[in-house]
Scaffold this motif. Structure first.
Motif, PDB file in Angstrom:
ATOM      1  N   VAL A  47       7.800  -9.893 -27.122  1.00 40.78           N
ATOM      2  CA  VAL A  47       8.086  -8.506 -26.792  1.00 40.78           C
ATOM      3  C   VAL A  47       8.132  -7.658 -28.055  1.00 40.78           C
ATOM      4  O   VAL A  47       8.440  -8.145 -29.138  1.00 40.78           O
ATOM      5  CB  VAL A  47       9.418  -8.344 -26.026  1.00 40.78           C
ATOM      6  N   VAL A  48       7.839  -6.375 -27.871  1.00 36.09           N
ATOM      7  CA  VAL A  48       8.020  -5.359 -28.899  1.00 36.09           C
ATOM      8  C   VAL A  48       8.787  -4.222 -28.237  1.00 36.09           C
ATOM      9  O   VAL A  48       8.326  -3.664 -27.241  1.00 36.09           O
ATOM     10  CB  VAL A  48       6.679  -4.851 -29.463  1.00 36.09           C
ATOM     11  N   LEU A  49       9.972  -3.932 -28.744  1.00 33.62           N
ATOM     12  CA  LEU A  49      10.841  -2.914 -28.170  1.00 33.62           C
ATOM     13  C   LEU A  49      11.030  -1.772 -29.160  1.00 33.62           C
ATOM     14  O   LEU A  49      11.093  -2.008 -30.368  1.00 33.62           O
ATOM     15  CB  LEU A  49      12.213  -3.502 -27.850  1.00 33.62           C
ATOM     16  N   GLN A  50      11.172  -0.566 -28.645  1.00 36.70           N
ATOM     17  CA  GLN A  50      11.457   0.577 -29.500  1.00 36.70           C
ATOM     18  C   GLN A  50      12.662   1.316 -28.933  1.00 36.70           C
ATOM     19  O   GLN A  50      12.704   1.623 -27.739  1.00 36.70           O
ATOM     20  CB  GLN A  50      10.250   1.509 -29.568  1.00 36.70           C
ATOM     21  N   GLY A  51      13.646   1.548 -29.775  1.00 38.76           N
ATOM     22  CA  GLY A  51      14.868   2.206 -29.351  1.00 38.76           C
ATOM     23  C   GLY A  51      15.884   2.210 -30.477  1.00 38.76           C
ATOM     24  O   GLY A  51      15.529   2.357 -31.646  1.00 38.76           O
ATOM     25  N   HIS A  52      17.162   1.976 -30.118  1.00 32.89           N
ATOM     26  CA  HIS A  52      18.250   2.066 -31.091  1.00 32.89           C
ATOM     27  C   HIS A  52      19.162   0.849 -30.998  1.00 32.89           C
ATOM     28  O   HIS A  52      19.492   0.406 -29.897  1.00 32.89           O
ATOM     29  CB  HIS A  52      19.084   3.322 -30.830  1.00 32.89           C
ATOM     30  N   ILE A  53      19.572   0.343 -32.150  1.00 31.85           N
ATOM     31  CA  ILE A  53      20.624  -0.664 -32.200  1.00 31.85           C
ATOM     32  C   ILE A  53      21.924   0.123 -32.227  1.00 31.85           C
ATOM     33  O   ILE A  53      22.192   0.859 -33.179  1.00 31.85           O
ATOM     34  CB  ILE A  53      20.474  -1.571 -33.435  1.00 31.85           C
ATOM     35  N   ILE A  54      22.720  -0.011 -31.144  1.00 30.95           N
ATOM     36  CA  ILE A  54      23.857   0.892 -30.985  1.00 30.95           C
ATOM     37  C   ILE A  54      25.213   0.263 -31.310  1.00 30.95           C
ATOM     38  O   ILE A  54      26.200   0.982 -31.449  1.00 30.95           O
ATOM     39  CB  ILE A  54      23.897   1.475 -29.552  1.00 30.95           C
ATOM     40  N   ASN A  55      25.244  -1.058 -31.455  1.00 30.22           N
ATOM     41  CA  ASN A  55      26.536  -1.698 -31.649  1.00 30.22           C
ATOM     42  C   ASN A  55      26.350  -3.102 -32.194  1.00 30.22           C
ATOM     43  O   ASN A  55      25.394  -3.792 -31.831  1.00 30.22           O
ATOM     44  CB  ASN A  55      27.277  -1.751 -30.307  1.00 30.22           C
ATOM     45  N   ARG A  56      27.270  -3.522 -33.048  1.00 30.03           N
ATOM     46  CA  ARG A  56      27.295  -4.920 -33.484  1.00 30.03           C
ATOM     47  C   ARG A  56      28.257  -5.661 -32.569  1.00 30.03           C
ATOM     48  O   ARG A  56      29.387  -5.227 -32.350  1.00 30.03           O
ATOM     49  CB  ARG A  56      27.748  -5.029 -34.930  1.00 30.03           C
ATOM     50  N   LEU A  57      27.810  -6.777 -32.015  1.00 26.03           N
ATOM     51  CA  LEU A  57      28.635  -7.563 -31.102  1.00 26.03           C
ATOM     52  C   LEU A  57      29.493  -8.554 -31.879  1.00 26.03           C
ATOM     53  O   LEU A  57      29.271  -8.794 -33.066  1.00 26.03           O
ATOM     54  CB  LEU A  57      27.751  -8.270 -30.079  1.00 26.03           C
ATOM     55  N   LYS A  58      30.467  -9.148 -31.196  1.00 25.44           N
ATOM     56  CA  LYS A  58      31.392 -10.066 -31.867  1.00 25.44           C
ATOM     57  C   LYS A  58      30.701 -11.339 -32.349  1.00 25.44           C
ATOM     58  O   LYS A  58      31.098 -11.916 -33.350  1.00 25.44           O
ATOM     59  CB  LYS A  58      32.554 -10.418 -30.936  1.00 25.44           C
ATOM     60  N   ASP A  59      29.695 -11.797 -31.616  1.00 26.21           N
ATOM     61  CA  ASP A  59      28.966 -13.005 -32.026  1.00 26.21           C
ATOM     62  C   ASP A  59      28.210 -12.742 -33.323  1.00 26.21           C
ATOM     63  O   ASP A  59      27.715 -11.639 -33.562  1.00 26.21           O
ATOM     64  CB  ASP A  59      27.970 -13.434 -30.947  1.00 26.21           C
ATOM     65  N   HIS A  60      28.095 -13.749 -34.123  1.00 24.29           N
ATOM     66  CA  HIS A  60      27.409 -13.658 -35.412  1.00 24.29           C
ATOM     67  C   HIS A  60      25.940 -13.257 -35.227  1.00 24.29           C
ATOM     68  O   HIS A  60      25.232 -13.864 -34.428  1.00 24.29           O
ATOM     69  CB  HIS A  60      27.507 -15.009 -36.127  1.00 24.29           C
ATOM     70  N   GLU A  61      25.506 -12.241 -35.948  1.00 28.11           N
ATOM     71  CA  GLU A  61      24.120 -11.768 -35.967  1.00 28.11           C
ATOM     72  C   GLU A  61      23.628 -11.248 -34.613  1.00 28.11           C
ATOM     73  O   GLU A  61      22.436 -11.268 -34.330  1.00 28.11           O
ATOM     74  CB  GLU A  61      23.175 -12.851 -36.501  1.00 28.11           C
ATOM     75  N   LYS A  62      24.525 -10.782 -33.757  1.00 27.27           N
ATOM     76  CA  LYS A  62      24.128 -10.227 -32.461  1.00 27.27           C
ATOM     77  C   LYS A  62      24.482  -8.756 -32.392  1.00 27.27           C
ATOM     78  O   LYS A  62      25.537  -8.331 -32.874  1.00 27.27           O
ATOM     79  CB  LYS A  62      24.775 -10.986 -31.312  1.00 27.27           C
ATOM     80  N   TYR A  63      23.570  -8.006 -31.776  1.00 31.59           N
ATOM     81  CA  TYR A  63      23.699  -6.562 -31.674  1.00 31.59           C
ATOM     82  C   TYR A  63      23.340  -6.128 -30.266  1.00 31.59           C
ATOM     83  O   TYR A  63      22.693  -6.863 -29.520  1.00 31.59           O
ATOM     84  CB  TYR A  63      22.761  -5.871 -32.676  1.00 31.59           C
TER      85      TYR A  63
END
Length: 116
Positions: A47-63
């Motif tokens: 996949v190729v997605l275009q948008g915004h990373i809006i938050n860092r999640l509690k899990d390591h390296e997850k957004y």
């Protein structure tokens, strides 16, 4: 005579340069998809997605990633993050694949590009 041979030697160089800029568009080519279509895609679908990373999640390296169709969790290794700072207002393009778990789906990101 020499001019003809010279032209024959140069022809492949020019045709290769022209094809390189065009890019592959046949079967298996990656095209932009939405979060909604990524949610419905099968495991390991590129996949190729275009948008915004809006938050860092509690899990390591997850957004949390958002586009106009919804949100999805994305996993981005630290070395795959862009070298320049960005925030939730920065438009990004993510290239990766769908990672389907038992209860959810996320995108395993291989590349993050900042879109100007």
């Amino acid at each position: 005579m020499k001019a003809r041979y010279f032209a024959l030697l140069l022809a492949p160089l020019f045709s290769t340069a022209a094809l390189a800029g065009a890019g592959y568009t046949g079967p298996g080519a990656q095209s932009m998809v939405t979060v909604a279509s990524a949610q419905a895609a099968s495991d390991d679908t590129p996949v190729v997605l275009q948008g915004h990373i809006i938050n860092r999640l509690k899990d390591h390296e997850k957004y949390e990633f958002k586009d106009t169709t919804g949100t999805i969790a994305v996993e981005i290794d630290n070395e795959d993050l862009p070298p320049v700072p960005f925030d939730e207002k920065t438009l990004v393009k993510l290239t990766g694949e769908v990672d389907k778990g038992l209860m959810s789906r996320e995108i395993d990101v291989d590349r993050v590009e900042i879109i100007n």
